[in-house]
Design a protein around this motif. Structure first.
Motif, PDB file in Angstrom:
ATOM      1  N   LEU A 276      80.492  31.490  28.149  1.00 12.35           N
ATOM      2  CA  LEU A 276      81.211  32.654  27.636  1.00 12.35           C
ATOM      3  C   LEU A 276      80.349  33.914  27.548  1.00 12.35           C
ATOM      4  O   LEU A 276      80.861  35.023  27.720  1.00 12.35           O
ATOM      5  CB  LEU A 276      81.774  32.348  26.245  1.00 12.35           C
ATOM      6  N   PHE A 277      79.046  33.756  27.279  1.00 11.04           N
ATOM      7  CA  PHE A 277      78.259  34.928  26.907  1.00 11.04           C
ATOM      8  C   PHE A 277      77.029  35.209  27.770  1.00 11.04           C
ATOM      9  O   PHE A 277      76.505  36.324  27.718  1.00 11.04           O
ATOM     10  CB  PHE A 277      77.804  34.797  25.445  1.00 11.04           C
TER      11      PHE A 277
ATOM     12  N   GLU B  53      78.894  28.071  25.052  1.00 12.49           N
ATOM     13  CA  GLU B  53      78.386  29.377  24.646  1.00 12.49           C
ATOM     14  C   GLU B  53      77.797  30.128  25.838  1.00 12.49           C
ATOM     15  O   GLU B  53      78.015  31.333  25.995  1.00 12.49           O
ATOM     16  CB  GLU B  53      77.328  29.211  23.553  1.00 12.49           C
TER      17      GLU B  53
ATOM     18  N   ARG C 182      86.002  34.543  30.647  1.00 10.21           N
ATOM     19  CA  ARG C 182      85.630  35.580  29.681  1.00 10.21           C
ATOM     20  C   ARG C 182      86.813  36.510  29.389  1.00 10.21           C
ATOM     21  O   ARG C 182      86.938  37.014  28.274  1.00 10.21           O
ATOM     22  CB  ARG C 182      84.409  36.339  30.188  1.00 10.21           C
TER      23      ARG C 182
ATOM     24  N   GLN D 109      74.453  36.196  30.710  1.00 10.04           N
ATOM     25  CA  GLN D 109      74.503  37.190  31.776  1.00 10.04           C
ATOM     26  C   GLN D 109      73.918  36.610  33.073  1.00 10.04           C
ATOM     27  O   GLN D 109      73.022  35.769  33.047  1.00 10.04           O
ATOM     28  CB  GLN D 109      73.704  38.437  31.376  1.00 10.04           C
TER      29      GLN D 109
ATOM     30  N   TYR E  79      88.717  34.590  26.881  1.00 15.35           N
ATOM     31  CA  TYR E  79      88.096  34.688  25.555  1.00 15.35           C
ATOM     32  C   TYR E  79      88.553  35.963  24.852  1.00 15.35           C
ATOM     33  O   TYR E  79      88.887  35.940  23.661  1.00 15.35           O
ATOM     34  CB  TYR E  79      86.577  34.672  25.706  1.00 15.35           C
TER      35      TYR E  79
END
Length: 382
Positions: free
Chosen positions: A136-137, A133, A250, A139, A253
């Motif tokens: 992928l997400f 997680e 990303r 910052q 994804y």
């Protein structure tokens, strides 16, 4: 300390069911942690404390020798990986329960070892899921530090990866969606265990990450078939292309999301690289198709519509080769150009402008399914 009240209760209940005797488990302080006799839980078991302090291999309590917190029975230390985790006690006259001692001790040690391995495995899977997680997400990642963290979890973020997103639709409402997601995640972890695949559930989507040598699409389709057979769900999903580095995951994804959306209508699994414009267009809502056809072609006079739309279809079928398109309907190429000019005049879309050509191509994809969208319903078939 690994031994917990919950684990202890599971063990003593299972052992009592097997041997028909009350069983106690004491922790490293000699306190009764779990017992099939609930009123004894929390009491200090003096015999267990003696075993622990003197490191005794066994200690029996006969009739008349009972003391505070201790009854007749046989008590033995329990070890996991060489460490004493506590004491197991079997209640009853020593002559009657002595033969159970070694067996119960071994059963307890095996069950504790198994429970610890399962919990450790679960913790590792949870850590890998959270790592995915974040990958992928999150910052502003420190990619060098992140790569080191990945290595500790046996994840090489520099190796090319493919992302898969599986969406599940329960057939009924008897069970909450979260339960379906948890079961599917566990099944995916078992099913692709040999593939060293990362798995997680995020926003009711099952995410899987495959390495470059894995037959991802084949594995996904096998998993889809198995999951739909065992659980009341319908699965669909998308598979990305290979990443070109850690940060490129990303982009993958987003590719998987696009492929998953395209696959949802037909409940299949699609690779992003296999999605054509035609496939995407045909999976639009019927109302959208009808609206596009009307917006572009409704201004074409009905008595000319069939002829002009036939030319449009042939133009794209011949990949923009006007001469070949004209020959296919036995007209001169200038006649064909004249008809295309009239189509541009009526619709406002000119094939010589790339953006207009794209819109005409999109609308053309809907002519078969939306042939009744116009008065007269005389649209040509592609």
């Amino acid at each position: 300390m690994f031994l917990t009240k919950e684990n202890g209760m599971r063990i003593v209940e299972e052992i009592k069911e097997t041997i028909g005797r009350d069983v106690n488990i004491m922790d490293r302080t000699g306190t009764i942690l779990a017992s099939t006799d609930p009123k004894r839980i929390g009491q200090l078991h003096t015999i267990a404390k003696e075993i622990l302090e003197q490191q005794l291999p066994v200690l029996e309590v006969a009739a008349g020798e009972e003391g505070p917190g201790a009854q007749q029975g046989v008590n033995l230390p329990i070890y996991v990986d060489g460490n004493c985790e506590g004491v197991i006690g079997i209640t009853g006259p020593p002559d009657a329960v002595r033969d159970f001692g070694a067996i119960v001790k071994k059963m307890t040690e095996i069950m504790l070892t198994t429970m610890r391995q399962q919990e450790q495995s679960l913790l590792v899977e949870q850590a890998r899921s959270l790592f995915l997680e974040e990958w992928l997400f999150a910052q502003d990642l420190d990619w060098a530090a992140f790569a080191e963290r990945g290595a500790l979890l046996d994840i090489d973020i520099r190796e090319p990866k493919r992302i898969a997103i599986l969406e599940y639709e329960p057939h009924g409402t008897a069970q909450p969606p979260e339960l379906h997601g948890g079961r599917l995640l566990q099944m995916a972890q078992r099913y692709v265990q040999g593939e060293q695949t990362l798995c997680a559930v995020v926003n009711r989507r099952l995410l899987l990450v495959f390495g470059p040598e894995q037959k991802a699409l084949e594995v996904l389709k096998q998993f889809q078939q198995a999951a739909e057979s065992f659980y009341e769900v319908t699965l669909s999903g998308g598979l990305s292309s290979l990443s070109r580095g850690a940060e490129d995951i990303r982009r993958c994804y987003n590719e998987a999301k696009i492929a998953a959306r395209a696959a949802a209508k037909n409940h299949t699994i699609l690779e992003y690289s296999g999605i054509s414009l035609d496939f995407v267009l045909q999976n639009l809502e019927p109302k959208v198709k009808a609206d596009v056809c009307r917006a572009i072609f409704e201004t074409v006079p009905e008595d000319e519509r069939e002829e002009l739309l036939e030319c449009l279809v042939l133009y794209f079928r011949c990949e923009g080769n006007v001469e070949r398109a004209a020959q296919s309907i036995h007209v001169h190429k200038n006649t064909f150009r004249y008809r295309m000019g009239k189509l541009a005049q009526y619709t406002g879309y000119d094939l010589r402008r790339p953006r207009d050509a794209a819109m005409l191509y999109i609308a053309m994809q809907f002519l078969d399914t939306e042939r009744n969208s116009f008065p007269g319903g005389n649209n040509p078939q592609k």
